[in-house]
Design an enzyme around this catalytic site. Structure first.
Site, mmCIF file in Angstrom:
data_model
loop_
_atom_site.group_PDB
_atom_site.id
_atom_site.type_symbol
_atom_site.label_atom_id
_atom_site.label_comp_id
_atom_site.label_asym_id
_atom_site.label_seq_id
_atom_site.Cartn_x
_atom_site.Cartn_y
_atom_site.Cartn_z
ATOM 1 C CE LYS A 76 -3.959 2.245 2.768
ATOM 2 N NZ LYS A 76 -5.023 2.054 3.545
ATOM 3 C CB SER A 166 -7.897 3.848 2.822
ATOM 4 O OG SER A 166 -7.262 2.892 4.263
ATOM 5 C CB SER A 190 -7.898 0.664 6.372
ATOM 6 O OG SER A 190 -8.689 1.751 5.369
HETATM 7 N N1 GLN Z 1 -12.813 3.844 7.205
HETATM 8 C C1 GLN Z 1 -11.997 4.578 8.441
HETATM 9 C C2 GLN Z 1 -11.483 5.614 7.741
HETATM 10 O O1 GLN Z 1 -11.716 6.235 6.909
HETATM 11 C C3 GLN Z 1 -11.021 3.358 8.303
HETATM 12 C C4 GLN Z 1 -9.702 3.794 7.633
HETATM 13 C C5 GLN Z 1 -8.536 2.569 7.953
HETATM 14 O O2 GLN Z 1 -8.063 1.898 8.599
HETATM 15 N N2 GLN Z 1 -7.274 3.177 7.605
HETATM 16 O O3 GLN Z 1 -10.838 6.036 9.506
#
Ligand code: GLN
Length: 519
Positions: A76, A166, A190
């Site tokens: 990532k 994400s 994410s």
């Molecule tokens: N969807 C969550 C956020 O936007 C989780 C993000 C993540 O785990 N990086 O904060």
């Protein structure tokens, strides 16, 4: 070859039925073929071929570095990679090239694994769709596979579905067979969310078990590197490689000693599986509930005890996460000012103007929104009301889990997401940010409590898209968690996307596979 597990591919490499360079070329070709998914921000083809060549020499000499020697992996784009752009899918860092590797990346390279590229994501890992990055949204490979095309009758190019986020690029890469394993990050879900929507195994380890050194922080107290693979056994193997104390991350903890191999015939008869009442959340799709009960029934039939349990503070988890996340974001993002790091605006009539313009131009509105909210929560007059209170609620959420695990429950079984993947047009039409907040309802409290959790694909929905379930275990029981996950995996037999690819050649076969795996 590309749809093998790491273990199988590693064996093929050792036996010489394929060479690391051939395998690497296959992955790179496939990355080209699947460009429409937009899963990669940077493809490191030259480096990958060089690394594959080195692996080849070692294998020919009979001295491989480990099981991962010659195995292609993706990272990532929020993990620092030496001399390779690390953008966090943000204009702010579009030209940032770190001088070092994140510890987890270095550990994979030390094992001889071959890095094929950096994957697309939501900007700075804020989001749950992989729709919010500066390099455009990631497309879910299952939105192009035969079951979805057949069941919806839609043209895949105009009706593609999101990957979740994400870490959408990492999940799409593993699902579409361009890498055998990918690193994601998991702060509120994410890694598990896109893993579930893309039909791959996605592990969020216990907080502190894997080093965060070199992972560009979102919420330091919740961030963990995540592991995305096509089998539970592979996730266990990679966990073994990555876990353990790192002097560069003071929050790391020693890995508990446990056998590398997961038991092939895990006995669930002494297992107590908890089903949290509060996870029957609004918006949960019928099909997801069907899967949830189907797997709970499987446990019961095999002799496990399945119990309804209560995690009463779940209802506050989204708000609590939001306050804590924004507060840490506000302080983490302060370094990106155009001077120390990141994009520098040409509007520079004064230092303050330059800071403001650089940050305005560099960050998208999601990031700017969170910085603003976080700064507000941290104001002297608000600190106690928001930040301190959220910390207290976090403790209550953590205690809920402790309570359940102390009462004899071994693992919790829950959905990973509310439903299968949404069409991009639907996902972006609704209020995207509200939707992405709701979508984390099953995953965020796990991060607040620092526990290990894994998402396992269980079936294809009626539309032909993956549905995953989540297992949660007490801290440091990552291996036990994976043993239970493997037990599910062995029984549901989730198909690889490759089974649906040779549509014309193997039409009968895929019709049969579709019947078997679609609800
Ligand atoms: N969807 C969550 C956020 O936007 C989780 C993000 C993540 O785990 N990086 O904060």
């Amino acid at each position: 070859m590309l749809s093998l597990t790491i273990k199988e591919a590693s064996l093929a490499l050792r036996e010489g039925s394929i060479s690391p360079t051939e395998l690497c070329r296959k992955c790179l070709n496939r990355i080209k073929k699947t460009q429409h998914l937009n899963a990669f921000i940077t493809v490191t083809d030259e480096l990958a071929l060089r690394q594959a060549q080195e692996a080849e020499t070692r294998l020919l000499q009979g001295s491989p570095k480990g099981l991962l020697d010659g195995i292609p992996f993706a990272v990532k784009d929020n993990f620092s990679t030496e001399n390779i752009k690390t953008t966090c899918a943000s204009r702010m860092l579009k030209d940032y090239t770190p001088p070092f590797n994140a510890t987890v990346v270095q550990k994979l390279l030390d094992q001889g694994a071959v890095m094929v590229g950096k994957t697309n994501m939501d900007e700075f890992a804020m989001g749950a769709g992989s729709t919010d990055g500066a390099f455009g949204p990631v497309r879910n490979p299952w939105g192009y596979a035969a079951p979805y095309r057949e069941n919806t009758g839609l043209d895949p190019d105009s009706n593609w579905v999101v990957t979740g986020g994400s870490s959408g690029g990492s999940a799409a890469s593993v699902a579409s067979l361009t890498s055998y394993l990918a690193l994601g990050s998991d702060t509120g879900g994410s890694t598990r969310n896109p893993g579930s929507l893309c039909g791959v195994v996605s592990l969020k380890p216990t907080y502190g078990l894997l080093s965060r050194h070199g992972l560009i922080p979102l919420v330091n107290s919740m961030d963990v590197p995540g592991i995305i693979t096509r089998s539970v056994g592979d996730a266990a193997l990679v966990l073994d490689v990555l876990q353990g104390v790192d002097v560069k991350d003071s929050t790391t903890i020693p890995a508990p000693s446990s056998p590398t191999q997961l038991p092939e015939d895990f006995d669930v008869r002494n297992l107590c599986v908890g089903i949290p009442n509060e996870y029957h959340a609004p918006g949960l799709s019928e099909e997801t509930v069907e899967q949830w009960s189907r797997v709970a029934d499987m446990f019961e039939r095999a002799g496990a005890r399945v119990e309804q349990v209560s995690l009463p503070h779940t209802q506050y988890s989204i708000v609590c996460y939001h306050v804590l996340c924004c507060a840490e974001v506000a302080s983490n993002m302060a370094r990106f000012d155009g001077l120390e790091y990141g994009h520098r605006s040409e509007i520079d009539s004064s230092t303050e103007t330059m800071y403001a313009a650089s940050r305005h131009e560099g960050f998208n509105d999601v990031v700017r929104g969170r910085i603003l909210s976080g700064s507000y929560f941290l104001l002297k007059q608000n600190y106690e009301h928001y930040f301190l209170k959220a910390q207290k609620v976090r403790r209550l959420i953590t205690d809920d889990f402790k309570h359940v695990f102390n009462s004899g429950v071994d693992v919790l079984l829950t959905p990973t997401t509310l439903a299968d993947a949404a069409r991009y047009s639907d996902f972006t039409q609704e209020d995207n940010r509200t939707r992405s907040l709701q979508d984390d309802v099953f995953t965020q409290s796990v991060n607040m409590a620092g526990l290990p959790a894994v998402s396992v694909p269980t079936a294809l929905s009626r539309r032909g898209l993956p549905i995953g379930l989540q297992l949660i275990a007490p801290a440091l029981q990552d291996k036990r968690l994976l043993s239970v996950a493997q037990w599910i995996e062995q029984r549901v037999g989730f198909p690889s996307i490759s089974e649906f690819e040779q549509r014309s050649e193997a039409s009968d076969q895929w019709q049969k596979t579709k019947k078997e795996h679609t609800i």
